[in-house]
Design a protein around this motif. Structure first.
Motif, PDB file in Angstrom:
ATOM      1  N   UNK A 107       1.015  -1.332  -0.173  1.00 18.68           N
ATOM      2  CA  UNK A 107       0.024   0.037   0.094  1.00 18.68           C
ATOM      3  C   UNK A 107       0.784   1.275  -0.038  1.00 18.68           C
ATOM      4  N   UNK A 108       0.407   2.294  -0.793  1.00 13.93           N
ATOM      5  CA  UNK A 108       1.398   3.381  -0.904  1.00 13.93           C
ATOM      6  C   UNK A 108       0.534   4.684  -0.783  1.00 13.93           C
ATOM      7  N   UNK A 109       0.922   5.383   0.119  1.00  9.73           N
ATOM      8  CA  UNK A 109       0.362   6.810   0.718  1.00  9.73           C
ATOM      9  C   UNK A 109       1.168   7.797   0.966  1.00  9.73           C
ATOM     10  N   UNK A 110       0.470   8.889   0.995  1.00  4.85           N
ATOM     11  CA  UNK A 110       1.454  10.029   1.356  1.00  4.85           C
ATOM     12  C   UNK A 110       1.300  10.585   2.643  1.00  4.85           C
ATOM     13  N   UNK A 111       2.363  11.298   3.357  1.00  9.37           N
ATOM     14  CA  UNK A 111       2.227  11.728   4.619  1.00  9.37           C
ATOM     15  C   UNK A 111       2.637  13.260   4.784  1.00  9.37           C
ATOM     16  N   UNK A 112       1.616  14.030   5.299  1.00  9.19           N
ATOM     17  CA  UNK A 112       1.948  15.417   5.208  1.00  9.19           C
ATOM     18  C   UNK A 112       2.169  15.965   6.368  1.00  9.19           C
ATOM     19  N   UNK A 113       2.916  16.951   6.664  1.00  7.41           N
ATOM     20  CA  UNK A 113       3.071  17.511   8.102  1.00  7.41           C
ATOM     21  C   UNK A 113       2.372  18.856   8.164  1.00  7.41           C
ATOM     22  N   UNK A 114       1.738  19.352   7.136  1.00  2.37           N
ATOM     23  CA  UNK A 114       0.740  20.297   7.039  1.00  2.37           C
ATOM     24  C   UNK A 114       1.511  21.602   7.267  1.00  2.37           C
ATOM     25  N   UNK A 115       2.717  21.787   6.771  1.00  2.00           N
ATOM     26  CA  UNK A 115       3.290  23.174   7.251  1.00  2.00           C
ATOM     27  C   UNK A 115       2.554  24.104   6.527  1.00  2.00           C
ATOM     28  N   UNK A 116       2.617  25.306   7.235  1.00  2.00           N
ATOM     29  CA  UNK A 116       2.174  26.644   6.555  1.00  2.00           C
ATOM     30  C   UNK A 116       3.068  27.724   7.015  1.00  2.00           C
ATOM     31  N   UNK A 117       3.183  28.977   6.103  1.00  2.00           N
ATOM     32  CA  UNK A 117       4.130  30.027   6.374  1.00  2.00           C
ATOM     33  C   UNK A 117       3.651  31.012   5.570  1.00  2.00           C
ATOM     34  N   UNK A 118       3.248  32.288   6.198  1.00  2.00           N
ATOM     35  CA  UNK A 118       3.155  33.210   5.711  1.00  2.00           C
ATOM     36  C   UNK A 118       4.352  34.114   4.303  1.00  2.00           C
ATOM     37  N   UNK A 119       5.133  33.230   4.003  1.00  2.00           N
ATOM     38  CA  UNK A 119       6.185  33.700   3.358  1.00  2.00           C
ATOM     39  C   UNK A 119       5.442  33.614   1.779  1.00  2.00           C
ATOM     40  N   UNK A 120       6.043  34.596   1.041  1.00  2.00           N
ATOM     41  CA  UNK A 120       5.332  35.014  -0.415  1.00  2.00           C
ATOM     42  C   UNK A 120       5.798  33.645  -1.487  1.00  2.00           C
ATOM     43  N   UNK A 121       7.028  33.001  -0.486  1.00  2.00           N
ATOM     44  CA  UNK A 121       7.498  31.662  -1.277  1.00  2.00           C
ATOM     45  C   UNK A 121       6.836  30.528  -0.943  1.00  2.00           C
ATOM     46  N   UNK A 122       5.738  30.543  -0.038  1.00  2.00           N
ATOM     47  CA  UNK A 122       4.941  29.419   0.128  1.00  2.00           C
ATOM     48  C   UNK A 122       3.634  29.196  -0.454  1.00  2.00           C
ATOM     49  N   UNK A 123       3.232  28.040  -0.655  1.00  2.00           N
ATOM     50  CA  UNK A 123       1.956  28.044  -1.292  1.00  2.00           C
ATOM     51  C   UNK A 123       0.855  27.726  -0.505  1.00  2.00           C
ATOM     52  N   UNK A 124       1.262  27.622   0.864  1.00  2.00           N
ATOM     53  CA  UNK A 124       0.428  27.277   1.926  1.00  2.00           C
ATOM     54  C   UNK A 124       0.679  28.383   2.837  1.00  2.00           C
ATOM     55  N   UNK A 125       0.024  29.468   2.926  1.00  2.00           N
ATOM     56  CA  UNK A 125       0.241  30.720   3.732  1.00  2.00           C
ATOM     57  C   UNK A 125      -0.509  30.696   5.028  1.00  2.00           C
ATOM     58  N   UNK A 126      -1.580  29.887   5.079  1.00  2.00           N
ATOM     59  CA  UNK A 126      -2.138  30.232   6.555  1.00  2.00           C
ATOM     60  C   UNK A 126      -2.676  28.574   6.970  1.00  2.00           C
TER      61      UNK A 126
END
Length: 353
Positions: free
Chosen positions: A17-36
Motif C-alpha cells: 500500500x502506498x500513501x502520502x504523509x503530510x506535516x501540513x506546514x504553513x508559512x506566510x512567506x510569499x514563497x509558500x503555496x500554503x500561507x495560512x
C-alpha cells in the motif's frame, strides 16, 4: 512459465500500500503555496481527493502542537472521509502526551463512521516539541515517579481499552434518556477501529511493546540509534523484532507495518530544480540530551536509478505500507505529480503495484 515468473516476483517484491504523509506546514512567506492554517487544512483535503483519484492507498497526516502545522486531526480526517470513498485516512502520529483518551475515542469513532471504517490512526509518545513540556498546558502531568513517555503509554492503553467497546461506566438510575442494559460504553463506537491503531516506535523495545498490545507498527525516518548500523538496517531489525513479538503474543489478526520515506522521482525540470541538488545520506545526531538518533536518507533520482536504490532498502522490503513524505507548501498540483510519478514510474518496476 509466465505464471511461475510472476509468482517469483511477488515473493521477492511484495505488493505494498502506498500513501502520502503530510506535516501540513504553513508559512506566510510569499514563497509558500500554503500561507495560512486554513490553506493547510483545505489543501490537505484536496490532496487526499487527488491522491485517491491517482490510485494511492492512503492519506496520512502528522500532528504537532504549538507549531504552524496540522494540530487537530479529527476535523480534518472527518472532512476527508466525507469527500473520499476508498482511500485510507490516518495519522503518523498523534502525540498521546496531549490526549484525553476518552474524548479522543469519541472523536475517532465519529470520524471513522463518517469515513466508513477507513481510519488508520498512528499514535506515539511524541517527539521533541516547539515549547517546553507543552502537554502541561493541556492539563496533563506525569504521576510521581513517571516520565512523560510513561504518561503517553498510559494514555494509549486507556484509549485501546475503550475502543474495544466494552461497557465500563455505571448508568444513572434516573437518566435523561433511556439506557441500554448493563454498564455503558463510549459512543459513537466504531466496530473494527481497535485493530486499526498503529504505534510510532523509535526503539526496538517500544516496537515489541506495541506488538504485545496488538497495535500495528509505524516506523518513520527517525529512530534512536541502537547499533550504529545504517538506518534502513536498524529499521528492518526493529520490524523483525516486532513481528516476532506479535507472533509470540498470538493475536487473532495479521499486523501491518509502515515505513515513511522522502522519495522524489526526477522526471522533469521542476523536479530537478527542487530536489536534484545531491544525494542525501543517513545522519546521526541528538534529538534529546544523551539520546543519539539516526535519520534516514532521502531518495531523489531519475526513476531507473531510484528503482535500484529503493530495491536495496531492507526496511521498505519488510514493510507492507510505504508513506511518501510530501512537501505540502509546494501546492496540491505539484504534490499530486510527486505521488503519481512514484505510482506509475517506480512502484510497478519494483513489483509494489
Amino acid at each position: 512459465m509466465t505464471q511461475e515468473v510472476t509468482l517469483n516476483l511477488i515473493v521477492l517484491y511484495p505488493m505494498k500500500k502506498i500513501g502520502f504523509l503530510s506535516f501540513g506546514h504553513w508559512s506566510p512567506s510569499p514563497q509558500s503555496g500554503t500561507r495560512t492554517a486554513g490553506d493547510a487544512l483545505l489543501q490537505s483535503i484536496d490532496l487526499a481527493v487527488a491522491a485517491e483519484e491517482l490510485g494511492a492507498d492512503g492519506a496520512y497526516f502528522r500532528v504537532h502542537h504549538f507549531a504552524r502545522q496540522l494540530g487537530s486531526p479529527f476535523p480534518l480526517l472527518a472532512a476527508i472521509g466525507a469527500r473520499t470513498k476508498r482511500i485510507e485516512i490516518g495519522t503518523a502520529v498523534i502525540d498521546m502526551r496531549y490526549e484525553n483518551p476518552l474524548y479522543m475515542a469519541e472523536d475517532a469513532g465519529a470520524a471513522d463512521l463518517i469515513a466508513g471504517g477507513r481510519l488508520q490512526l498512528g499514535i506515539s509518545r511524541g517527539s521533541p516539541e516547539q515549547v517546553i513540556d507543552g502537554w502541561r498546558h493541556f492539563g496533563y502531568i506525569p504521576a510521581e515517579g513517571q516520565t512523560d513517555a510513561d504518561m503517553a503509554r498510559g494514555h494509549a492503553e486507556v484509549f485501546l481499552d475503550v475502543l474495544a467497546g466494552e461497557g465500563f461506566a455505571e448508568p444513572n438510575p434516573r437518566p435523561m434518556f433511556p439506557n441500554p442494559p448493563g454498564l455503558l460504553r463510549l459512543e459513537p463506537h466504531s466496530e473494527g477501529l481497535r485493530r486499526r491503531i498503529w504505534w510510532g516506535a523509535a526503539t526496538d523495545a517500544t516496537a515489541v511493546w506495541a506488538a504485545q498490545l496488538g497495535m500495528n507498527l509505524q516506523s518513520s525516518t527517525l529512530k534512536f540509534d541502537e547499533s550504529g548500523k545504517p538506518f534502513h538496517i536498524q529499521q528492518a531489525e526493529q520490524i523483525r523484532a516486532y513481528r516476532a513479538a506479535w507472533k509470540e503474543a498470538g493475536h487473532a489478526f495479521e499486523p501491518r507495518v509502515s515505513v515513511s520515506r522522502s522519495i522524489f522521482a526526477l522526471v522533469n525540470d521542476m523536479d530537478r530544480a527542487y530536489f536534484g541538488g545531491g544525494r542525501e545520506e543517513d545522519q546521526f545526531g541528538y534529538i534529546e540530551p544523551e539520546k543519539r538518533a539516526v535519520f534516514g536518507r532521502g531518495y531523489a533520482a531519475e526513476p531507473d536509478v531510484l528503482i535500484k536504490e529503493l530495491a536495496a532498502d531492507e526496511a521498505i522490503a519488510e514493510a507492507d505500507t510505504l508513506l511518501l513524505t510530501v512537501p505540502n507548501q509546494l501546492g496540491v498540483q505539484y504534490n499530486a505529480h510527486v505521488i503519481e510519478a512514484i505510482l506509475t514510474q517506480v512502484a510497478p518496476e519494483l513489483g509494489w503495484r
